[in-house]
Scaffold this motif. Structure first.
Motif, PDB file in Angstrom:
ATOM      1  N   VAL A 173       0.871  -1.175   0.000  1.00 51.25           N
ATOM      2  CA  VAL A 173       0.000   0.000   0.000  1.00 51.25           C
ATOM      3  C   VAL A 173       0.910   1.227   0.000  1.00 51.25           C
ATOM      4  N   VAL A 174       0.751   2.068  -1.014  1.00 51.74           N
ATOM      5  CA  VAL A 174       1.643   3.232  -1.143  1.00 51.74           C
ATOM      6  C   VAL A 174       0.808   4.511  -1.264  1.00 51.74           C
ATOM      7  N   GLU A 175       1.470   5.625  -0.931  1.00 58.27           N
ATOM      8  CA  GLU A 175       0.817   6.933  -1.060  1.00 58.27           C
ATOM      9  C   GLU A 175       1.404   7.650  -2.268  1.00 58.27           C
ATOM     10  N   GLU A 176       0.563   8.430  -2.930  1.00 59.76           N
ATOM     11  CA  GLU A 176       1.086   9.260  -4.020  1.00 59.76           C
ATOM     12  C   GLU A 176       0.337  10.584  -4.040  1.00 59.76           C
ATOM     13  N   GLU A 177       1.039  11.641  -4.459  1.00 55.03           N
ATOM     14  CA  GLU A 177       0.387  12.941  -4.605  1.00 55.03           C
ATOM     15  C   GLU A 177      -0.281  13.004  -5.965  1.00 55.03           C
ATOM     16  N   LEU A 178      -1.544  13.404  -5.965  1.00 56.37           N
ATOM     17  CA  LEU A 178      -2.259  13.487  -7.240  1.00 56.37           C
ATOM     18  C   LEU A 178      -1.946  14.819  -7.916  1.00 56.37           C
ATOM     19  N   PRO A 179      -1.857  14.822  -9.235  1.00 56.90           N
ATOM     20  CA  PRO A 179      -1.537  16.060  -9.962  1.00 56.90           C
ATOM     21  C   PRO A 179      -2.744  16.995 -10.005  1.00 56.90           C
ATOM     22  N   PRO A 180      -2.505  18.310 -10.256  1.00 52.33           N
ATOM     23  CA  PRO A 180      -3.637  19.213 -10.466  1.00 52.33           C
ATOM     24  C   PRO A 180      -4.430  18.785 -11.707  1.00 52.33           C
ATOM     25  N   LEU A 181      -5.723  19.130 -11.719  1.00 55.14           N
ATOM     26  CA  LEU A 181      -6.577  18.683 -12.831  1.00 55.14           C
ATOM     27  C   LEU A 181      -6.222  19.388 -14.129  1.00 55.14           C
ATOM     28  N   LYS A 182      -6.183  18.601 -15.194  1.00 58.27           N
ATOM     29  CA  LYS A 182      -6.090  19.173 -16.556  1.00 58.27           C
ATOM     30  C   LYS A 182      -7.510  19.267 -17.121  1.00 58.27           C
ATOM     31  N   ASP A 183      -7.648  19.971 -18.234  1.00 61.35           N
ATOM     32  CA  ASP A 183      -8.970  20.061 -18.867  1.00 61.35           C
ATOM     33  C   ASP A 183      -9.526  18.668 -19.127  1.00 61.35           C
ATOM     34  N   GLY A 184     -10.793  18.465 -18.812  1.00 64.77           N
ATOM     35  CA  GLY A 184     -11.450  17.177 -19.047  1.00 64.77           C
ATOM     36  C   GLY A 184     -11.359  16.229 -17.867  1.00 64.77           C
ATOM     37  N   GLU A 185     -10.513  16.557 -16.867  1.00 67.20           N
ATOM     38  CA  GLU A 185     -10.298  15.604 -15.768  1.00 67.20           C
ATOM     39  C   GLU A 185     -11.199  15.890 -14.564  1.00 67.20           C
TER      40      GLU A 185
END
Ligand code: NAP
Length: 335
Positions: free
Chosen positions: A24-36
């Motif tokens: 089980v790992v943690e990751e930082e999610l990226p800022p939203l791009k158009d359409g996301e």
């Protein structure tokens, strides 16, 4: 910045999957791009195919699977904040993706169907992929007629329990196989199966001959192996077999698959039609099936039982529990 937790599979499963096969790992999610959209997971499905695919995918991989979540942030007008989404993002608590992008049919996302007040979790069960599997796999391939005798294996599971009930709705006589006496009771008393048999303890050939004195017209096969060979040996002229899965071999090491008695004599002399399928074949028609399944559930013709495990940290337990047969109906995890 949102931090997400996800399960990564790091090993080839040997026999039953083990906790140490996952990280089980943690990751930082990226800022939203158009359409996301940013989606917070609410329900995750554990399914047999998560076991089946493991030998065929490069390691490590993120554990995929169907899930339902709510859109928390959106840059997609079609999926505003608050929309409930069914996706294949699997065992993770938050995700960022574009619902319009899909690399294949399995990976696509869609809005949760209108469940008319039923539990939203049904969107990964009776009104999701397993429900569509039962609906199309049985009706399109077995083409059951009223009065015919139908056998279903894995009968107390997500797909099998729906197949048996659809067969009853269509006026058939239904015989189910499941792995415990409690499941047998449930199938006969609660789901209206005409007969259920515990394949682990019964003399299968003898009990099936008694239960189906006129032979078997349709067989919905979830398990494969020797049980299926016995069932196929009792089929009637022009019988139809829908091959959905072969869970009896999923935990076998490669080269050690279980052997079954030859089925060709029955296929030839009874002129059987045997067809395998993958439910994605009917993906454009799933919404029609979902409408009918919802109506059947709402008017009491179909019971959509779920086996709910609570907690993101219990996904592994839910998965191996389902493979071992703990579940009555659809195994889901409430995050
Ligand atoms: P499920 O039936 O809800 O859960 C799996 C069940 O398999 C367990 O509850 C267990 O019940 C049974 N099982 C485990 N080991 C077994 C064995 N050695 N012999 C016989 N039964 C065994 O799972 P599901 O999601 O509904 O899937 C059922 C089948 O459909 C699987 O084969 C799956 O791969 C297949 N499937 C195919 C498609 C497709 O597109 N073709 C789509 C979805 C699912 P017992 O207590 O009765 O043993």
């Amino acid at each position: 910045m949102v931090k997400a937790k996800k399960y990564v599979v790091t090993s080839r499963f040997k026999g039953m999957p083990k906790l140490e096969d996952f990280n089980v790992v943690e990751e930082e999610l990226p800022p939203l791009k158009d359409g996301e959209v940013l989606v917070k997971t609410e329900w995750i499905s554990v399914d047999p195919y998560l076991r089946t695919y493991n030998p065929h995918i490069s390691l490590p991989y993120d554990q995929f699977g169907n899930q339902i979540g709510e859109v928390l942030e959106s840059k997609n007008d079609n999926y505003p904040v608050g929309t409930k989404v069914v996706s294949h993002k699997g065992w993770r608590d938050y995700s960022v993706f574009n619902p319009n992008d899909s690399t294949d049919q399995l990976d696509r996302a869609y809005k949760l169907p209108d469940l008319q007040g039923l539990s939203e979790s049904l969107g990964i069960g009776a009104v999701g992929m397993p429900g569509a599997t039962a609906y199309f796999g049985f009706l399109e391939i077995c083409k059951p007629k009223a009065g015919e005798t139908v056998v279903v294996t894995g009968a107390a599971g997500a797909v099998g329990s729906i197949v048996g009930q659809i067969a009853k709705i269509k006026g058939c006589k239904v015989i189910g196989f499941a792995g415990s006496d409690d499941k047998v009771q449930w199938l006969e008393k609660d789901l209206g199966f005409d007969k259920a048999i515990n394949y682990k303890t019964a003399d299968v050939l003898k009990e099936l001959k008694q239960a189906a004195p006129k032979g078997i017209d349709c067989y919905f096969d979830n398990v494969g192996g020797e049980l299926s060979s016995i069932i196929i040996s009792l089929m009637n002229l022009y019988g139809r077999v829908s091959v959905c899965g072969m869970i009896s071999s999923y935990n076998s090491d490669s080269g050690q698959s279980p052997k079954g008695t030859l089925v060709q004599p029955s296929i030839v002399f009874n002129q059987l039609k045997i067809e395998g399928f993958v439910v994605a074949r009917w993906v454009s028609e799933w919404p029609d099936a979902f409408n009918e399944l919802v109506q059947w559930i709402k008017n009491g013709k179909l019971k959509a039982k779920e086996h709910v495990t609570e907690g993101f940290d219990r996904l592994f337990d839910a998965f191996v529990g389902m493979l071992a047969g703990d579940n009555f109906g659809k195994a889901v995890v409430k995050v």
